[in-house]
Design an enzyme around this catalytic site. Structure first.
Site: not given
Length: 350
Positions: A75-76, A104, A127, A153, A162, A223, A247, A250, A279, A301-302
């Protein structure tokens, strides 16, 4: 890094808004955890089995649903900043590849619209918000739309800082887009200051696990787990699965890499519940390592975001299929023919 993952990363970097690129790629503060994530998987070495019939290799996985591969899309948030079709494209690509999708709760497409594109089971990341009615409404909608598991999460009592500008959000995003799912559950008075109600509630504790299960009837995966002793607490409180994650580096910088902590969590949990991990996963070698260390599924994710930016739904399907194909090939080279064998064959050299 898989060549296709690298190709999509480079294409995405050249074609996406620089602010969103920084939001996706950067970690917290100095980025120590982000920097260590990939190399941590490379510290392990395999002890392959030989002279075994590996003419047929099966990557099918069964974990809160049946999938063609144990490699899922993590999830992003905010996919419409990556591609005009947003999470709809991500879901279409993941479904075409037959892999797990965890949507997400910060999706920029409606839950029901995304779910309609998934031909099979999918999970919702959630969340517990300050206004509990928002979380409850989204959970009930996800159940009605066909979700097969909830992913709580737990590592984000506050959003990591950030490049915070103005309102404290990590990037500038219209509320109409950011709140496409949550906003409808706020009163007009609440919508005047929506993030005061839909941000994560930092006071939640173990009771959140049972609460989510009670209102949904679905298994709840926790998570953000990085400690073996935490994992047992969550299982005792009713968690149906443990998700080892920092995460994406992050949240708390200098947090331990998931590759380093995964074996201890698996050893602590045993066979009580499945353990999944994300990760720094960038190729089939990383996936095989995680599975050999005891993970039941491995999420990226990425790489999925990079593929989405570069080529929409087709990009997501292509990269997830390529990772599965590479895993299948490496399993054969390691002398194992299914995921049960990967976890039981003692492939990791000690």
């Amino acid at each position: 890094m898989h060549p296709l993952v690298r190709q999509f990363r480079d294409r995405a970097a050249a074609n996406v808004d620089p602010a969103f690129w920084a939001y996706v790629t950067r970690g917290m503060d100095a980025g120590v955890s982000v920097g260590e994530a990939q190399s941590a998987w490379q510290h392990y070495r395999f002890s392959p089995r030989v002279l075994r019939d590996v003419s047929t290799v099966d990557t099918r996985a069964s974990i809160f649903g049946d999938f063609a591969s144990p490699i899922g899309v993590a999830p992003t948030a905010f996919h419409r900043l990556a591609h005009t079709d947003g999470e709809v494209a991500t879901a279409t690509g993941a479904s075409a590849a037959g892999v797990p999708l965890c949507l997400s709760s910060r999706s920029t497409c409606r839950i029901e619209t995304v779910a309609a594109e998934v031909n099979g089971p999918w999970w919702l990341q959630i969340y517990v918000t300050k206004e509990r009615a928002v979380t409850e409404a989204m959970v009930r909608r996800s159940v009605a739309a066909g979700a097969t598991a909830l992913v709580l999460t737990a590592d984000t009592p506050y959003v990591g800082h950030r490049d915070i500008v103005g309102s404290g959000r990590p990037i500038q995003l219209d509320d109409d887009l950011a709140l496409v799912n949550m906003g409808e559950h706020l009163s007009p008075e609440q919508f005047a200051d929506p993030w005061a109600h839909v941000d994560q509630d930092p006071s939640i504790d173990l009771d959140a696990i049972a609460w989510l299960h009670d209102i949904s009837g679905l298994p709840v995966i926790v998570k953000g787990v990085l400690r073996a002793d935490d994992s047992n607490r969550f299982v005792d409180a009713g968690a149906a699965g443990i998700w080892v994650s920092n995460h994406g580096g992050r949240q708390l910088d200098r947090a331990v890499s998931t590759a380093d902590v995964l074996p201890a969590v698996v050893a602590e949990v045993g066979d009580a519940v499945p353990v999944v991990v994300d990760g720094g996963v960038r190729d089939g070698y990383d996936v095989l390592t995680a599975l050999a260390l005891g993970a039941s599924a491995v999420f990226v994710g990425r790489p999925a975001i990079w593929a989405l930016v570069a080529d929409g739904a087709h990009g997501v399907e292509t990269v997830m299929t390529a990772l599965c194909d590479e895993l299948r090939h490496l399993m054969g080279l390691a002398g194992v023919t299914d995921l049960a064998q990967v976890r039981s064959a003692g492939l990791i050299a000690h």
